[in-house]
Design a protein around this motif. Structure first.
Motif, mmCIF file in Angstrom:
data_model
loop_
_atom_site.group_PDB
_atom_site.id
_atom_site.type_symbol
_atom_site.label_atom_id
_atom_site.label_comp_id
_atom_site.label_asym_id
_atom_site.label_seq_id
_atom_site.Cartn_x
_atom_site.Cartn_y
_atom_site.Cartn_z
ATOM 1 N N ARG A 1 7.242 11.668 0.894
ATOM 2 C CA ARG A 1 6.284 11.400 -0.188
ATOM 3 C C ARG A 1 5.761 9.973 -0.068
ATOM 4 O O ARG A 1 6.462 9.078 0.376
ATOM 5 C CB ARG A 1 6.950 11.599 -1.552
ATOM 6 N N GLU A 2 4.522 9.801 -0.482
ATOM 7 C CA GLU A 2 3.895 8.477 -0.448
ATOM 8 C C GLU A 2 4.501 7.594 -1.532
ATOM 9 O O GLU A 2 4.746 8.040 -2.647
ATOM 10 C CB GLU A 2 2.388 8.616 -0.678
ATOM 11 N N GLU A 3 4.709 6.328 -1.179
ATOM 12 C CA GLU A 3 5.219 5.357 -2.144
ATOM 13 C C GLU A 3 4.563 4.010 -1.889
ATOM 14 O O GLU A 3 4.206 3.676 -0.763
ATOM 15 C CB GLU A 3 6.740 5.238 -2.054
ATOM 16 N N MET A 4 4.368 3.246 -2.958
ATOM 17 C CA MET A 4 3.772 1.916 -2.854
ATOM 18 C C MET A 4 4.852 0.936 -2.402
ATOM 19 O O MET A 4 5.888 0.802 -3.053
ATOM 20 C CB MET A 4 3.208 1.473 -4.208
ATOM 21 N N ARG A 5 4.617 0.301 -1.265
ATOM 22 C CA ARG A 5 5.580 -0.676 -0.746
ATOM 23 C C ARG A 5 4.916 -1.517 0.335
ATOM 24 O O ARG A 5 3.786 -1.282 0.714
ATOM 25 C CB ARG A 5 6.826 0.013 -0.200
ATOM 26 N N ARG B 1 0.843 -1.197 0.000
ATOM 27 C CA ARG B 1 0.000 0.000 0.000
ATOM 28 C C ARG B 1 0.875 1.242 0.000
ATOM 29 O O ARG B 1 2.087 1.148 0.072
ATOM 30 C CB ARG B 1 -0.934 -0.005 1.198
ATOM 31 N N MET B 2 0.235 2.376 -0.003
ATOM 32 C CA MET B 2 0.951 3.638 0.024
ATOM 33 C C MET B 2 1.393 3.931 1.462
ATOM 34 O O MET B 2 0.577 3.979 2.372
ATOM 35 C CB MET B 2 0.067 4.774 -0.508
ATOM 36 N N TRP B 3 2.685 4.070 1.621
ATOM 37 C CA TRP B 3 3.281 4.422 2.908
ATOM 38 C C TRP B 3 4.170 5.645 2.699
ATOM 39 O O TRP B 3 4.731 5.827 1.620
ATOM 40 C CB TRP B 3 4.167 3.296 3.448
ATOM 41 N N PRO B 4 4.336 6.464 3.728
ATOM 42 C CA PRO B 4 5.261 7.592 3.575
ATOM 43 C C PRO B 4 6.693 7.088 3.454
ATOM 44 O O PRO B 4 7.120 6.202 4.198
ATOM 45 C CB PRO B 4 5.073 8.413 4.857
ATOM 46 N N GLU C 1 4.164 -0.345 11.135
ATOM 47 C CA GLU C 1 3.405 -0.470 9.886
ATOM 48 C C GLU C 1 2.781 -1.864 9.783
ATOM 49 O O GLU C 1 1.623 -1.995 9.384
ATOM 50 C CB GLU C 1 4.307 -0.192 8.683
#
Length: 128
Positions: A110-114, A102-105, A121
Motif C-alpha cells: 500500500r502507498e504511504e507518505m514517507r 511523497r507516496m511510496w509503496p 528511491e
C-alpha cells in the motif's frame, strides 16, 4: 617470451607440464590477491562522488561500484547503500532528497507518505 625460450631449448616438447607450470607461475605474479582487490574496491567506493556527472551517469557508476563491492565480498545492506548514496551526491542534493516526502509503496504494497528509504528511491528523487 618463455614459450619462445622453451621451444629453443627443446623443453616445450619434452616437458610441456613443466613449461605450463612455469608460465602459469609467471602470470600469477601479476594477479590481484583477494585482499588487494578488496582494498582497491573499497578505495574506489570511498572515492566515488557524483560531482559534475548527470544523475544517470552517476547511477551507472554507483551500480558498478556496488556490484564490485559485492563481488569482492564487501557488499553493503540497504541502509548502508542509502547512506552512501546520500553522501556521494553532495550536501545540497542530499538535503533536497531528505526533505522530499511523497507516496511510496510500503512493505505491504500500500502507498504511504514517507521519505526515500532506499538508494533507488533517493535516485528517483534526484532525477526529478
Amino acid at each position: 617470451m618463455l614459450a619462445k625460450k622453451h621451444r629453443r631449448l627443446g623443453t616445450w616438447e619434452e616437458s610441456p607440464e613443466a613449461v605450463f607450470a612455469e608460465i602459469k607461475a609467471r602470470h600469477m605474479k601479476f594477479a590481484e590477491t583477494t585482499l588487494e582487490r578488496q582494498m582497491r574496491v573499497s578505495r574506489e567506493w570511498d572515492q566515488l562522488w557524483k560531482g559534475q556527472r548527470s544523475a544517470l551517469q552517476f547511477e551507472a557508476a554507483f551500480e558498478e561500484a556496488t556490484t564490485e563491492l559485492e563481488l569482492a565480498g564487501l557488499g553493503k545492506n540497504q541502509k548502508e547503500l542509502l547512506l552512501g548514496y546520500l553522501q556521494k551526491v553532495g550536501p545540497q542534493q542530499c538535503a533536497e532528497i531528505q526533505r522530499d516526502a511523497r507516496m511510496w509503496p510500503g512493505p505491504d504494497g500500500r502507498e504511504e507518505m514517507r521519505r526515500a528509504a532506499t538508494w533507488e528511491e533517493a535516485h528517483k528523487v534526484l532525477l526529478e
